[in-house]
Design an enzyme around this catalytic site. Structure first.
Site, mmCIF file in Angstrom:
data_model
loop_
_atom_site.group_PDB
_atom_site.id
_atom_site.type_symbol
_atom_site.label_atom_id
_atom_site.label_comp_id
_atom_site.label_asym_id
_atom_site.label_seq_id
_atom_site.Cartn_x
_atom_site.Cartn_y
_atom_site.Cartn_z
ATOM 1 C CG HIS A 93 60.652 -16.221 84.899
ATOM 2 N ND1 HIS A 93 60.078 -15.113 84.315
ATOM 3 C CD2 HIS A 93 59.681 -16.782 85.664
ATOM 4 C CE1 HIS A 93 58.830 -15.003 84.717
ATOM 5 N NE2 HIS A 93 58.565 -16.007 85.550
ATOM 6 C CB SER A 140 57.207 -27.805 85.334
ATOM 7 O OG SER A 140 56.765 -26.894 86.321
ATOM 8 C CB ALA A 141 60.208 -30.877 82.454
ATOM 9 C CD GLU A 161 61.046 -33.238 93.951
ATOM 10 O OE1 GLU A 161 61.316 -32.306 94.730
ATOM 11 O OE2 GLU A 161 61.343 -33.228 92.738
ATOM 12 C CB ALA A 162 65.029 -33.151 96.600
#
Length: 545
Positions: free
Chosen positions: A482, A26-27, A47-48
């Site tokens: 979360h 997201s960030a 990115e994986a």
């Protein structure tokens, strides 16, 4: 580990850029997009997972359940056996795809209370109070509801109240109002206590997440390289300056070097693991793993927080629950046709249709429990909806006191870390969860909700004493997904990151993801993670890096 082993690998191909962003969650998607708006700044995003731009199960809101059960785009983390949960290991799905967990979650879009961010500032994250972060919340979003100074109007992420609410959700809202709760005009406004339809990050009936709404429109910029399916092995340093990362790509090892800045966005689990693999963490623990200590930072991997829930599951009279559509004649076809026609119906809803923030304990100064209404019941997501009409609502503690940790299992980057959530370790958490279940039963007893309910399935009518309720919670409760806080911001010695998101003890390295949150917000954390991305990009632009 010898210093030279950290710096050079003769088989790695070498790439360079100005800013290296590690993790397209997201960030990370926000940061890469914002920084690449300057054509003079070269940005590489590692990115994986894959890009998956057009996967319909990511785009369709109800697709989150299928993604969960399939394990696609999932790191498939599990906690260690939890002492507070009768030794159960809890599945912690985390997004392994461009967009991260925001691409696969239940689309609940809630910032939490303004007081949450004031608590961040009071805890030592100076400059992160609500007035400080509000402009960045507004910058990232387009709110389709009533205009407000609290809401954004032209950001990439679109947010809206649920366009379709089921009879069960309407009854849940009415029952909460019968208990004295107000109808909330905007859960992301100045005050969020009360009940109302859920806000979701959707646009035109499709999921609106940072991989799709920030990064995808920017992907053809000549100064932005998006490099999927590459896993980070460790960070690279020259002395105390972070100069890049060693990455395993489709063709082997790659060495990515940053001329200006490295930004680590690996998430609450990945970020501490990568830091520790790179020699940043508790020195004694690193020594046990055979990793040379670059920075003794015992706070890395500590302060792990997560919301905990207990599902109140009910068998109900037929009232258009997803269970009925799923198992009824032509039910799936009807759901699909409705969604195809006007982007409404059950397929346009994520994990929850309605929401309540309530003060449960006597003397509570603000809501301490969140209740999320879900128009289906499942025993497990793998099995799909139960074969009878049913709905549920989850009792979730807003601000748990229990703290967990992330630790290395081995010095091998391919080994998943050791996750200890320590759910219900704090006596206050145990007490509040028990009272939260009792409060949920009071909601269920109110008209018109009570008229729909035929049977409480969990915890069940036979579970009445506080001891029996707690025992059931230990057997049945679980995560709200979360996790955060494992590389928290702060001024004290145990906080690994300062208030400008810089990792202490080194140069050239920022951390920007849910790991930096000092305290978990009172509700869902996706908007806060997006806000952190906006803030990190602003810091970097202001510094001219």
């Amino acid at each position: 580990m010898p210093e030279g082993a950290l710096q050079r690998d003769p088989v790695a191909t070498v790439h360079s850029t100005d800013v290296l962003v590690l993790g397209a969650g997201s960030a990370g998607c926000v940061i890469a997009t914002r920084l690449s708006e300057d054509p003079a700044t070269q940005v590489a995003l590692i990115e994986a997972g894959p890009t998956a731009w057009n996967d319909p199960w990511i785009r369709i809101p109800a697709g989150f359940a299928r993604l969960y059960s399939s394990g696609r785009y999932d790191w498939r983390f599990h906690t260690e056996p939890e002492p507070g949960l009768d030794g159960r290991s809890i599945h912690w799905p985390r997004g392994k795809v461009v967009g991260g967990s925001g691409a696969v979650n239940g689309l609940v879009f809630l910032r939490g209370s303004p007081r949450d961010y004031d608590r961040w500032a009071q805890s030592g994250a100076r400059g992160w109070g609500y007035d400080d972060v509000l402009p960045f919340f507004r910058r990232m979003e387009t709110w389709t509801g009533e205009a407000s100074e609290e809401r954004g109007t032209d950001g990439p992420i679109h947010a809206a109240e649920a366009r379709h609410t089921s009879p069960g959700a309407e009854a849940f809202i009415a029952a909460a109002r019968a208990m004295g709760h107000q109808r909330v005009k905007d859960f992301n406004g100045a005050w969020h206590e009360g009940v109302g339809p859920m806000q979701m990050n959707v646009r035109g009936g499709f999921r609106s997440h940072s991989g799709d709404m920030f990064l995808r429109p920017a992907r053809r910029r000549p100064n932005l390289r998006i490099m999927p399916e590459r896993t980070i092995q460790r960070l690279l340093f020259e002395g105390r300056r972070c100069i890049g990362a060693l990455v395993r790509g489709p063709a082997g090892l790659e060495r990515w070097e940053a001329r200006r800045q490295v930004v680590l966005c690996g998430g609450a689990i990945g970020t501490p693991q990568i830091l520790m693999l790179s020699g940043i963490g508790d020195g004694a623990q690193l020594q046990e793993m055979g990793i040379e200590t670059l920075v003794h930072a015992p706070g890395v991997g500590q302060n792990l927080q997560d919301h905990f829930l207990q599902r109140m599951r009910y068998r109900v009279k037929p009232c258009r629950t997803v269970n009925e559509y799923w198992h009824g004649p032509l039910g799936k076809l009807r759901m699909a046709a409705r969604y195809a026609f006007d982007r409404r119906g059950p397929m346009a809803i994520g994990a929850a249709e309605a929401n309540l923030f309530a003060r449960v304990l006597p003397g509570a100064e603000e809501p301490d429990m969140q209740y999320l209404f879900v128009n289906f019941t499942v025993t497990t997501y793998d099995q799909g909806p139960d074969p009878w009409p049913g709905f549920m609502f989850s009792a979730c503690q807003c601000r748990p006191d229990s703290r967990g940790s992330i630790a290395l299992r081995s010095p091998d980057p391919a080994d998943k870390p050791v996750i200890r959530a320590n759910y219900l370790e704090a006596p206050h958490d145990q007490h509040l969860m028990v009272e939260g279940v009792k409060y949920a039963r009071r909601i269920a007893a109110q008209a018109p909700l009570a008229a729909l309910i035929e049977e409480e399935l969990t915890p069940g009518a036979g579970v009445q004493s506080d001891e029996a309720i707690l025992a059931h919670i230990r057997r049945d409760g679980g995560t709200v997904y979360h996790p955060c806080g494992t590389a928290r911001m702060g001024e004290d010695a145990l906080a690994p990151v300062d208030s400008h998101l810089r990792l202490k003890g080194v140069e050239g390295l920022m951390v920007a993801d849910a790991s930096v949150m000092p305290l978990v917000p009172s509700s869902n954390i996706q908007p806060a993670a997006l806000m952190i991305g906006e803030r990190a990009a602003a810091f970097l632009r202001a510094a001219g890096r």
